[in-house]
Write a protein that holds these residues in place. Structure first.
Motif, PDB file in Angstrom:
ATOM      1  N   THR A 281      82.916  19.885  63.603  1.00 38.76           N
ATOM      2  CA  THR A 281      83.411  21.112  64.218  1.00 38.76           C
ATOM      3  C   THR A 281      83.104  22.282  63.287  1.00 38.76           C
ATOM      4  N   ASP A 282      83.205  23.500  63.800  1.00 35.92           N
ATOM      5  CA  ASP A 282      82.821  24.678  63.022  1.00 35.92           C
ATOM      6  C   ASP A 282      83.599  24.797  61.707  1.00 35.92           C
ATOM      7  N   ASP A 283      84.890  24.483  61.725  1.00 33.29           N
ATOM      8  CA  ASP A 283      85.703  24.637  60.522  1.00 33.29           C
ATOM      9  C   ASP A 283      85.358  23.630  59.436  1.00 33.29           C
ATOM     10  N   TYR A 284      84.754  22.524  59.836  1.00 35.35           N
ATOM     11  CA  TYR A 284      84.473  21.453  58.883  1.00 35.35           C
ATOM     12  C   TYR A 284      82.986  21.237  58.627  1.00 35.35           C
ATOM     13  N   SER A 285      82.147  21.962  59.312  1.00 33.99           N
ATOM     14  CA  SER A 285      80.703  21.728  59.212  1.00 33.99           C
ATOM     15  C   SER A 285      80.024  22.834  58.408  1.00 33.99           C
ATOM     16  N   CYS A 286      79.998  22.664  57.105  1.00 35.61           N
ATOM     17  CA  CYS A 286      79.329  23.618  56.225  1.00 35.61           C
ATOM     18  C   CYS A 286      78.981  22.917  54.920  1.00 35.61           C
TER      19      CYS A 286
ATOM     20  N   ALA B  97      88.838  25.091  48.656  1.00 33.31           N
ATOM     21  CA  ALA B  97      88.257  26.168  49.461  1.00 33.31           C
ATOM     22  C   ALA B  97      86.969  26.685  48.842  1.00 33.31           C
ATOM     23  N   ALA B  98      86.921  26.712  47.525  1.00 32.43           N
ATOM     24  CA  ALA B  98      85.733  27.212  46.837  1.00 32.43           C
ATOM     25  C   ALA B  98      84.639  26.165  46.704  1.00 32.43           C
ATOM     26  N   ASP B  99      85.036  24.906  46.449  1.00 30.59           N
ATOM     27  CA  ASP B  99      84.048  23.870  46.141  1.00 30.59           C
ATOM     28  C   ASP B  99      83.722  22.937  47.301  1.00 30.59           C
TER      29      ASP B  99
ATOM     30  N   CYS C 173      85.741  26.062  56.191  1.00 33.21           N
ATOM     31  CA  CYS C 173      84.392  26.624  56.280  1.00 33.21           C
ATOM     32  C   CYS C 173      84.376  28.096  56.672  1.00 33.21           C
ATOM     33  N   ASN C 174      85.369  28.536  57.418  1.00 35.02           N
ATOM     34  CA  ASN C 174      85.397  29.930  57.860  1.00 35.02           C
ATOM     35  C   ASN C 174      86.366  30.775  57.041  1.00 35.02           C
ATOM     36  N   SER C 175      86.771  30.258  55.884  1.00 35.53           N
ATOM     37  CA  SER C 175      87.757  30.981  55.067  1.00 35.53           C
ATOM     38  C   SER C 175      87.107  31.914  54.057  1.00 35.53           C
ATOM     39  N   GLY C 176      85.792  31.840  53.925  1.00 38.77           N
ATOM     40  CA  GLY C 176      85.123  32.680  52.938  1.00 38.77           C
ATOM     41  C   GLY C 176      85.470  32.311  51.516  1.00 38.77           C
ATOM     42  N   GLY C 177      85.915  31.069  51.307  1.00 37.56           N
ATOM     43  CA  GLY C 177      86.256  30.631  49.960  1.00 37.56           C
ATOM     44  C   GLY C 177      87.643  31.028  49.511  1.00 37.56           C
ATOM     45  N   CYS C 178      88.425  31.633  50.398  1.00 40.40           N
ATOM     46  CA  CYS C 178      89.757  32.096  50.009  1.00 40.40           C
ATOM     47  C   CYS C 178      90.812  31.580  50.974  1.00 40.40           C
ATOM     48  N   VAL C 179      91.827  30.930  50.438  1.00 41.10           N
ATOM     49  CA  VAL C 179      92.957  30.447  51.233  1.00 41.10           C
ATOM     50  C   VAL C 179      94.246  30.726  50.472  1.00 41.10           C
ATOM     51  N   ASP C 180      95.367  30.665  51.174  1.00 45.70           N
ATOM     52  CA  ASP C 180      96.659  30.725  50.498  1.00 45.70           C
ATOM     53  C   ASP C 180      96.875  29.417  49.757  1.00 45.70           C
ATOM     54  N   ALA C 181      97.328  29.491  48.524  1.00 46.03           N
ATOM     55  CA  ALA C 181      97.638  28.268  47.782  1.00 46.03           C
ATOM     56  C   ALA C 181      98.901  27.619  48.335  1.00 46.03           C
TER      57      ALA C 181
ATOM     58  N   SER D 141      99.969  37.575  44.760  1.00 44.20           N
ATOM     59  CA  SER D 141      98.596  37.712  44.291  1.00 44.20           C
ATOM     60  C   SER D 141      98.024  36.378  43.827  1.00 44.20           C
ATOM     61  N   THR D 142      98.920  35.446  43.488  1.00 41.58           N
ATOM     62  CA  THR D 142      98.488  34.117  43.055  1.00 41.58           C
ATOM     63  C   THR D 142      98.465  33.114  44.193  1.00 41.58           C
ATOM     64  N   TYR D 143      99.491  33.154  45.054  1.00 47.07           N
ATOM     65  CA  TYR D 143      99.679  32.090  46.030  1.00 47.07           C
ATOM     66  C   TYR D 143      99.438  32.489  47.491  1.00 47.07           C
ATOM     67  N   CYS D 144      99.359  33.779  47.794  1.00 46.25           N
ATOM     68  CA  CYS D 144      99.220  34.219  49.194  1.00 46.25           C
ATOM     69  C   CYS D 144      98.050  35.184  49.366  1.00 46.25           C
ATOM     70  N   GLN D 145      96.941  34.912  48.702  1.00 50.21           N
ATOM     71  CA  GLN D 145      95.824  35.850  48.727  1.00 50.21           C
ATOM     72  C   GLN D 145      95.257  36.055  50.128  1.00 50.21           C
ATOM     73  N   LYS D 146      95.151  34.993  50.903  1.00 44.17           N
ATOM     74  CA  LYS D 146      94.567  35.116  52.242  1.00 44.17           C
ATOM     75  C   LYS D 146      95.462  35.941  53.155  1.00 44.17           C
ATOM     76  N   THR D 147      96.729  35.569  53.236  1.00 46.57           N
ATOM     77  CA  THR D 147      97.674  36.264  54.115  1.00 46.57           C
ATOM     78  C   THR D 147      97.827  37.726  53.733  1.00 46.57           C
ATOM     79  N   CYS D 148      97.840  38.008  52.449  1.00 45.25           N
ATOM     80  CA  CYS D 148      98.114  39.365  51.984  1.00 45.25           C
ATOM     81  C   CYS D 148      96.853  40.193  51.737  1.00 45.25           C
ATOM     82  N   GLY D 149      95.689  39.660  52.124  1.00 46.90           N
ATOM     83  CA  GLY D 149      94.453  40.422  51.979  1.00 46.90           C
ATOM     84  C   GLY D 149      94.078  40.694  50.539  1.00 46.90           C
ATOM     85  N   LEU D 150      94.338  39.710  49.676  1.00 47.21           N
ATOM     86  CA  LEU D 150      94.094  39.906  48.253  1.00 47.21           C
ATOM     87  C   LEU D 150      93.002  38.987  47.706  1.00 47.21           C
ATOM     88  N   CYS D 151      92.162  38.473  48.590  1.00 54.33           N
ATOM     89  CA  CYS D 151      91.076  37.620  48.137  1.00 54.33           C
ATOM     90  C   CYS D 151      90.161  38.425  47.217  1.00 54.33           C
ATOM     91  N   PRO D 152      89.646  37.819  46.165  1.00 56.90           N
ATOM     92  CA  PRO D 152      88.817  38.560  45.211  1.00 56.90           C
ATOM     93  C   PRO D 152      87.692  39.350  45.852  1.00 56.90           C
TER      94      PRO D 152
END
Length: 247
Positions: free
Chosen positions: A106-111, A139-141, A149-157, A178-189
């Motif tokens: 599926t799209d989320d798992y095929s990358c 998410a990164a590796d 796959c569609n997270s752009g390498g960034c997820v909430d821990a 900033s450490t644990y909720c980067q995706k939800t809070c729009g703080l991905c690097p």
């Protein structure tokens, strides 16, 4: 040469899974489903999927087993041999990927995963996918292992950040989010710079300010409320316009 040819045939003759070996790996004895084969959720109910894609031997795909997929998951009942029929497989992926053991396609798992991951992508478990220790690394590796796959390498821990997004703007929680909720809070690097909001402070042209609506503004300002880009200028203005000197 005959010996080599026979040896190559062994995995296929020992395996119960046949026809479509996607989302499987060979364990030395047989092909078995990888954790990613059943890591997603069916789009329709599991019960409905089991009616549409009834298991040939009442055993459905699961991580580590070698249950045969229903033919309808990837081919037609009349196909001889049981070759993959794209329309049948597309339909299965769209509605019942988990029941068919095809989540990894599926799209989320095929990358693609990174070339040299920090852990074995093929053995990642559901528990690791939800672990505060492993989620950001996966998410990164190994994004394909957990549907990132569609997270752009960034997820909430932490998996429940999105349950209350007000945490993103709560004074005193800046370090946590900033450490644990980067995706939800729009703080991905990769997106932090774009999501930051410049403070609208007084340029000296204001002669008066809107009264603070909160009695906590002095304490908040001491903690950085007036300057921290976690908070929008609209939020500062509505709560502490006088303290933050916002027109």
């Amino acid at each position: 040469m005959l010996f080599i040819f026979s040896f190559l045939l062994v995995p296929f003759t020992n395996a119960v899974i046949s026809g479509d070996l996607n989302c499987t790996s060979y364990n030395g004895t047989a092909f078995v489903y990888t954790p990613a084969a059943v890591a997603c959720s069916n789009v329709i109910s599991d019960a409905s999927c089991q009616v549409l894609y009834a298991a040939p031997d009442t055993l459905y795909p699961a991580a580590g087993n070698d249950a045969e997929r229903a033919l309808a998951c990837y081919t037609t009942a009349t196909a001889t041999p049981a070759a993959v029929v794209s329309d049948m497989k597309t339909a299965a992926l769209a509605s019942c990927a988990k029941t068919c053991g095809l989540c990894c396609q599926t799209d989320d798992y095929s990358c693609a995963n990174v070339a040299f991951p920090r852990l074995n992508c093929a053995t990642i478990t559901a528990a690791q996918c939800n672990s505060v220790t492993w989620r950001t690394i996966i998410a990164a590796d190994c994004p394909s292992a957990c549907g990132f796959c569609n997270s752009g390498g960034c997820v909430d821990a932490v998996t429940n950040c999105a349950n209350d997004i007000s945490i993103c703007r709560t004074v005193g929680m800046e370090s946590f989010v900033s450490t644990y909720c980067q995706k939800t809070c729009g703080l991905c690097p990769s997106t932090t710079a774009g999501s930051s909001v410049t403070t609208t402070a007084s340029s000296g042209s204001c002669t008066s300010y809107i009264a603070d609506s909160s009695t906590s503004c002095t304490a908040w300002a001491a903690n950085g409320f007036c300057t921290n880009t976690f908070y929008t200028s609209a939020q500062r203005r509505s709560r502490c316009a006088t303290t933050c000197k916002i027109c």
